[in-house]
Design a protein around this motif. Structure first.
Motif, PDB file in Angstrom:
ATOM      1  N   VAL A  82       0.839  -1.192   0.000  1.00 37.08           N
ATOM      2  CA  VAL A  82       0.000   0.000   0.000  1.00 37.08           C
ATOM      3  C   VAL A  82       0.876   1.244   0.000  1.00 37.08           C
ATOM      4  CG1 VAL A  82      -1.857   1.214   1.210  1.00 37.08           C
ATOM      5  CG2 VAL A  82      -1.731  -1.280   1.306  1.00 37.08           C
ATOM      6  N   GLN A  83       0.488   2.256  -0.777  1.00 42.43           N
ATOM      7  CA  GLN A  83       1.182   3.532  -0.837  1.00 42.43           C
ATOM      8  C   GLN A  83       0.219   4.669  -0.503  1.00 42.43           C
ATOM      9  OE1 GLN A  83       2.839   4.104  -4.722  1.00 42.43           O
ATOM     10  NE2 GLN A  83       4.611   2.798  -4.353  1.00 42.43           N
ATOM     11  N   LEU A  84       0.787   5.767   0.003  1.00 45.59           N
ATOM     12  CA  LEU A  84       0.026   6.993   0.233  1.00 45.59           C
ATOM     13  C   LEU A  84       0.582   8.086  -0.670  1.00 45.59           C
ATOM     14  CD1 LEU A  84      -2.154   8.371   2.062  1.00 45.59           C
ATOM     15  CD2 LEU A  84      -0.250   9.140   3.497  1.00 45.59           C
ATOM     16  N   VAL A  85      -0.275   8.654  -1.501  1.00 45.73           N
ATOM     17  CA  VAL A  85       0.103   9.766  -2.374  1.00 45.73           C
ATOM     18  C   VAL A  85      -0.572  11.018  -1.818  1.00 45.73           C
ATOM     19  CG1 VAL A  85       0.144  10.640  -4.740  1.00 45.73           C
ATOM     20  CG2 VAL A  85       0.150   8.165  -4.331  1.00 45.73           C
ATOM     21  N   VAL A  86       0.206  12.058  -1.531  1.00 49.70           N
ATOM     22  CA  VAL A  86      -0.300  13.228  -0.814  1.00 49.70           C
ATOM     23  C   VAL A  86      -0.223  14.477  -1.671  1.00 49.70           C
ATOM     24  CG1 VAL A  86      -0.065  14.644   1.265  1.00 49.70           C
ATOM     25  CG2 VAL A  86       0.490  12.206   1.354  1.00 49.70           C
ATOM     26  N   GLU A  87      -1.315  15.230  -1.696  1.00 55.70           N
ATOM     27  CA  GLU A  87      -1.368  16.513  -2.384  1.00 55.70           C
ATOM     28  C   GLU A  87      -1.803  17.613  -1.414  1.00 55.70           C
ATOM     29  OE1 GLU A  87      -0.488  17.446  -5.306  1.00 55.70           O
ATOM     30  OE2 GLU A  87      -0.328  15.615  -6.503  1.00 55.70           O
ATOM     31  N   ASP A  88      -1.208  18.797  -1.571  1.00 54.81           N
ATOM     32  CA  ASP A  88      -1.570  19.962  -0.763  1.00 54.81           C
ATOM     33  C   ASP A  88      -2.774  20.655  -1.388  1.00 54.81           C
ATOM     34  OD1 ASP A  88      -1.728  22.191   0.812  1.00 54.81           O
ATOM     35  OD2 ASP A  88       0.148  23.100   0.121  1.00 54.81           O
ATOM     36  N   SER A  89      -3.896  20.597  -0.698  1.00 61.35           N
ATOM     37  CA  SER A  89      -5.115  21.247  -1.193  1.00 61.35           C
ATOM     38  C   SER A  89      -5.106  22.747  -0.929  1.00 61.35           C
ATOM     39  CB  SER A  89      -6.334  20.642  -0.506  1.00 61.35           C
ATOM     40  OG  SER A  89      -6.313  20.946   0.884  1.00 61.35           O
ATOM     41  N   THR A  90      -4.143  23.223  -0.107  1.00 64.03           N
ATOM     42  CA  THR A  90      -4.182  24.513   0.564  1.00 64.03           C
ATOM     43  C   THR A  90      -5.306  24.492   1.603  1.00 64.03           C
ATOM     44  OG1 THR A  90      -5.704  25.851  -0.787  1.00 64.03           O
ATOM     45  CG2 THR A  90      -3.411  25.636  -1.570  1.00 64.03           C
ATOM     46  N   SER A  91      -5.375  25.522   2.424  1.00 67.34           N
ATOM     47  CA  SER A  91      -6.414  25.572   3.458  1.00 67.34           C
ATOM     48  C   SER A  91      -7.698  26.241   3.007  1.00 67.34           C
ATOM     49  CB  SER A  91      -5.877  26.310   4.696  1.00 67.34           C
ATOM     50  OG  SER A  91      -4.966  25.512   5.401  1.00 67.34           O
ATOM     51  N   ALA A  92      -7.649  27.010   1.905  1.00 67.30           N
ATOM     52  CA  ALA A  92      -8.827  27.822   1.578  1.00 67.30           C
ATOM     53  C   ALA A  92      -9.160  27.916   0.097  1.00 67.30           C
ATOM     54  CB  ALA A  92      -8.645  29.229   2.135  1.00 67.30           C
ATOM     55  N   ASP A  93      -8.365  27.335  -0.787  1.00 67.24           N
ATOM     56  CA  ASP A  93      -8.632  27.421  -2.228  1.00 67.24           C
ATOM     57  C   ASP A  93      -9.319  26.137  -2.693  1.00 67.24           C
ATOM     58  OD1 ASP A  93      -8.651  27.649  -4.973  1.00 67.24           O
ATOM     59  OD2 ASP A  93      -6.599  28.397  -5.131  1.00 67.24           O
ATOM     60  N   THR A  94     -10.639  26.169  -2.720  1.00 64.34           N
ATOM     61  CA  THR A  94     -11.398  24.969  -3.063  1.00 64.34           C
ATOM     62  C   THR A  94     -11.118  24.504  -4.483  1.00 64.34           C
ATOM     63  OG1 THR A  94     -13.145  25.597  -1.513  1.00 64.34           O
ATOM     64  CG2 THR A  94     -13.730  23.986  -3.193  1.00 64.34           C
ATOM     65  N   GLY A  95     -10.867  25.441  -5.386  1.00 66.91           N
ATOM     66  CA  GLY A  95     -10.537  25.068  -6.763  1.00 66.91           C
ATOM     67  C   GLY A  95      -9.287  24.214  -6.829  1.00 66.91           C
ATOM     68  N   THR A  96      -8.291  24.553  -6.017  1.00 62.42           N
ATOM     69  CA  THR A  96      -7.073  23.745  -5.968  1.00 62.42           C
ATOM     70  C   THR A  96      -7.365  22.356  -5.426  1.00 62.42           C
ATOM     71  OG1 THR A  96      -5.623  25.667  -5.718  1.00 62.42           O
ATOM     72  CG2 THR A  96      -4.777  23.564  -4.928  1.00 62.42           C
ATOM     73  N   ALA A  97      -8.186  22.278  -4.384  1.00 57.93           N
ATOM     74  CA  ALA A  97      -8.538  20.977  -3.808  1.00 57.93           C
ATOM     75  C   ALA A  97      -9.221  20.085  -4.847  1.00 57.93           C
ATOM     76  CB  ALA A  97      -9.442  21.168  -2.600  1.00 57.93           C
ATOM     77  N   VAL A  98     -10.116  20.659  -5.633  1.00 58.01           N
ATOM     78  CA  VAL A  98     -10.811  19.894  -6.673  1.00 58.01           C
ATOM     79  C   VAL A  98      -9.823  19.430  -7.739  1.00 58.01           C
ATOM     80  CG1 VAL A  98     -12.460  20.119  -8.574  1.00 58.01           C
ATOM     81  CG2 VAL A  98     -13.063  20.937  -6.283  1.00 58.01           C
ATOM     82  N   GLN A  99      -8.945  20.326  -8.152  1.00 54.43           N
ATOM     83  CA  GLN A  99      -7.928  19.977  -9.150  1.00 54.43           C
ATOM     84  C   GLN A  99      -7.067  18.820  -8.661  1.00 54.43           C
ATOM     85  OE1 GLN A  99      -5.073  23.069  -9.731  1.00 54.43           O
ATOM     86  NE2 GLN A  99      -3.934  21.973 -11.303  1.00 54.43           N
ATOM     87  N   LYS A 100      -6.659  18.882  -7.390  1.00 54.63           N
ATOM     88  CA  LYS A 100      -5.808  17.832  -6.839  1.00 54.63           C
ATOM     89  C   LYS A 100      -6.555  16.507  -6.733  1.00 54.63           C
ATOM     90  CE  LYS A 100      -2.214  20.485  -6.334  1.00 54.63           C
ATOM     91  NZ  LYS A 100      -1.599  20.793  -5.040  1.00 54.63           N
ATOM     92  N   ALA A 101      -7.840  16.556  -6.405  1.00 52.82           N
ATOM     93  CA  ALA A 101      -8.624  15.317  -6.339  1.00 52.82           C
ATOM     94  C   ALA A 101      -8.689  14.647  -7.709  1.00 52.82           C
ATOM     95  CB  ALA A 101     -10.025  15.610  -5.822  1.00 52.82           C
ATOM     96  N   ARG A 102      -8.931  15.442  -8.738  1.00 47.78           N
ATOM     97  CA  ARG A 102      -8.983  14.882 -10.097  1.00 47.78           C
ATOM     98  C   ARG A 102      -7.625  14.307 -10.496  1.00 47.78           C
ATOM     99  NH1 ARG A 102     -13.529  15.462 -12.785  1.00 47.78           N
ATOM    100  NH2 ARG A 102     -15.060  17.004 -12.064  1.00 47.78           N
ATOM    101  N   LYS A 103      -6.571  15.000 -10.143  1.00 47.28           N
ATOM    102  CA  LYS A 103      -5.220  14.539 -10.465  1.00 47.28           C
ATOM    103  C   LYS A 103      -4.921  13.210  -9.782  1.00 47.28           C
ATOM    104  CE  LYS A 103      -0.402  15.995  -9.825  1.00 47.28           C
ATOM    105  NZ  LYS A 103      -0.059  14.953  -8.831  1.00 47.28           N
ATOM    106  N   LEU A 104      -5.262  13.122  -8.498  1.00 46.53           N
ATOM    107  CA  LEU A 104      -5.003  11.892  -7.760  1.00 46.53           C
ATOM    108  C   LEU A 104      -5.733  10.696  -8.377  1.00 46.53           C
ATOM    109  CD1 LEU A 104      -5.179  13.291  -4.113  1.00 46.53           C
ATOM    110  CD2 LEU A 104      -3.198  12.140  -5.125  1.00 46.53           C
ATOM    111  N   ILE A 105      -7.004  10.912  -8.725  1.00 45.70           N
ATOM    112  CA  ILE A 105      -7.802   9.795  -9.235  1.00 45.70           C
ATOM    113  C   ILE A 105      -7.488   9.489 -10.699  1.00 45.70           C
ATOM    114  CG2 ILE A 105     -10.153   8.995  -9.699  1.00 45.70           C
ATOM    115  CD1 ILE A 105     -11.053  10.719  -7.288  1.00 45.70           C
ATOM    116  N   ALA A 106      -7.449  10.523 -11.539  1.00 47.22           N
ATOM    117  CA  ALA A 106      -7.317  10.302 -12.985  1.00 47.22           C
ATOM    118  C   ALA A 106      -5.879  10.055 -13.426  1.00 47.22           C
ATOM    119  CB  ALA A 106      -7.892  11.500 -13.742  1.00 47.22           C
ATOM    120  N   ARG A 107      -4.919  10.784 -12.848  1.00 44.85           N
ATOM    121  CA  ARG A 107      -3.536  10.639 -13.302  1.00 44.85           C
ATOM    122  C   ARG A 107      -2.731   9.688 -12.436  1.00 44.85           C
ATOM    123  NH1 ARG A 107       0.851  15.444 -13.509  1.00 44.85           N
ATOM    124  NH2 ARG A 107       1.591  14.418 -11.606  1.00 44.85           N
TER     125      ARG A 107
END
Length: 418
Positions: A82-107
């Protein structure tokens, strides 16, 4: 909402390599060799590593990492590492959090998604995980809608709803400290639903809300809001802030002398916040979602010792959130012998955490119908100094989550399995 969270590189990304944790759990070497020849199973953590909620996000990550290492030491998931892949969503930029979620799942092709501390982000990335049909455990975003009006078949939540938190402490505040309340509320989903929960309790008990101040996320100067609270002359000033905002608001409240005139209280409180406060600002009545000093609860001492060795400090609720989120998936996947998101989601309805993962007096379970974990809540008061340097909260009572939560029929959740 305000954003002072863009500190450092928002593209920060780390990967926890599949490695056996020395001294945690031991397994036979031949099985390790076999498992490590397999394609790894990936967890994607989309959480704040910078900004107001950075410390909370990083502590959730530590909990995830510990669980990953323990799971690998026991043979992984379905015999795979098992591996953990971590992305910084920032604390307040929801657009970044969404982008990172798509990146984690799709890429990055993660099998499971974890996060977020920020409630608005938890809601937003829940929509992404649902669209991409990925099992998603919300670690630390509390707003009711996550397992309420915006619930999804694939989304489960470890931390409490805001209504669970307010319900667990409201009667005590009303009966012991008075019926006129003023709110200092962070101006986004988490703060809004906390205030709504307390207002519902006031209505039930016949109390009065004498005012509210909405503060942007990342506020540094709370003086305008504290002046407004003082002018309202309440019995109780409810601080609904979190993270660095809670540290700033409470520190300034004591500087203003509000604690000498009114009772200071709130719902969710965190050890990270109390540690960040000067001793004279460790005051008030609060709710902890997990606490490290539980001398009579099995396995808690072992968990505390492992986190202390790893992180140099006692665990907080955030460490526990991350730990529980990863172990939840591993346990159910090994039980069901599949990675299929729909099958695992069905199996998680009513799923009970074992004592070594639950780490509390009663058995936490994921409620069917809204996918909300039903743990214990710890109601008590902050203290300047306890039995140990990091013992800054005194638990006065333990409330069952199933007793504090609204019935599923009142949450607004309509689960659609499609």
């Amino acid at each position: 909402m305000g954003d002072h969270a863009a500190i450092g590189n928002p593209q920060r990304r780390t990967i926890l390599k599949a490695a056996v944790a020395t001294g945690i759990l031991q397994i036979a070497a031949p099985f390790v060799t076999k498992a490590y020849g397999e394609e790894p199973i990936k967890f994607g953590l989309d959480n704040p590593l910078t900004g107001t909620y950075a410390e909370l996000g990083k502590n959730e990550q530590i909990g995830c990492e510990l669980a990953i290492e323990q799971i690998n030491a026991k043979g992984g998931i379905l015999g795979r590492p098992v591996q953990l892949v971590v992305e910084d969503s920032t604390s307040a930029d929801t657009g970044t959090a969404v982008q990172k979620a798509r990146k984690l799942i799709a890429r990055d092709k993660v099998d499971f998604l974890l996060g977020n501390v920020n409630s608005a982000m938890a809601l937003a990335i829940g929509q992404v995980s649902n669209e991409l049909r990925t099992l998603h455990i919300v670690t630390g975003g509390h707003t009711d809608a996550v397992t309420g009006t915006d619930c999804h078949w694939n989304v489960f939540r470890v931390c409490n709803t805001t209504r669970m938190e307010t319900n667990s402490v409201a009667r005590l505040l009303f009966e012991k400290y008075g019926k006129k309340w003023f709110f200092i509320t962070p101006d986004y989903a988490f703060g809004h639903t906390l205030q709504q929960g307390f207002e519902a309790s006031l209505k039930t008990y016949g109390g009065t809300g004498v005012g509210a101040a909405l503060a942007p996320l990342g506020t540094s100067d709370y003086s305008p809001y504290l002046i407004k609270a003082q002018a309202a002359n309440p019995d109780v000033v409810l601080f609904l802030t979190a993270g660095d905002d809670a540290v700033n608001s409470l520190k300034q409240a004591v500087q203003f002398g509000l604690d000498k005139r009114f009772h200071i209280a709130g719902a969710q409180q965190e050890l990270e916040v109390l540690e960040g406060l000067p001793p004279n600002a460790r005051i008030g009545t609060w709710v902890f979602e997990w606490y490290w000093n539980q001398p009579n609860v099995p396995h808690v001492a072992e968990f505390v010792a492992v986190i202390k060795k790893r992180a140099g400090r006692v665990p907080t609720a955030r460490h526990w959130f991350g730990y529980v989120a990863v172990w939840t998936v591993a346990l159910v996947a090994n039980q069901e012998k599949t990675l299929d998101a729909v099958k695992l989601a069905k199996a998680l309805e009513g799923f009970k955490l074992p004592p070594e993962v639950g780490l509390m007096p009663d058995t936490p379970f994921y409620r069917a119908g809204d996918h909300q974990l039903m743990p214990n809540l710890y109601v008590g008061h902050a203290v300047e100094k306890g039995s140990a340097p990091e013992d800054l909260f005194h638990v006065d009572s333990v409330v069952k989550g199933s007793e504090a939560a609204l019935p599923v029929s009142q949450t607004g959740c309509t689960m659609k399995w499609s």
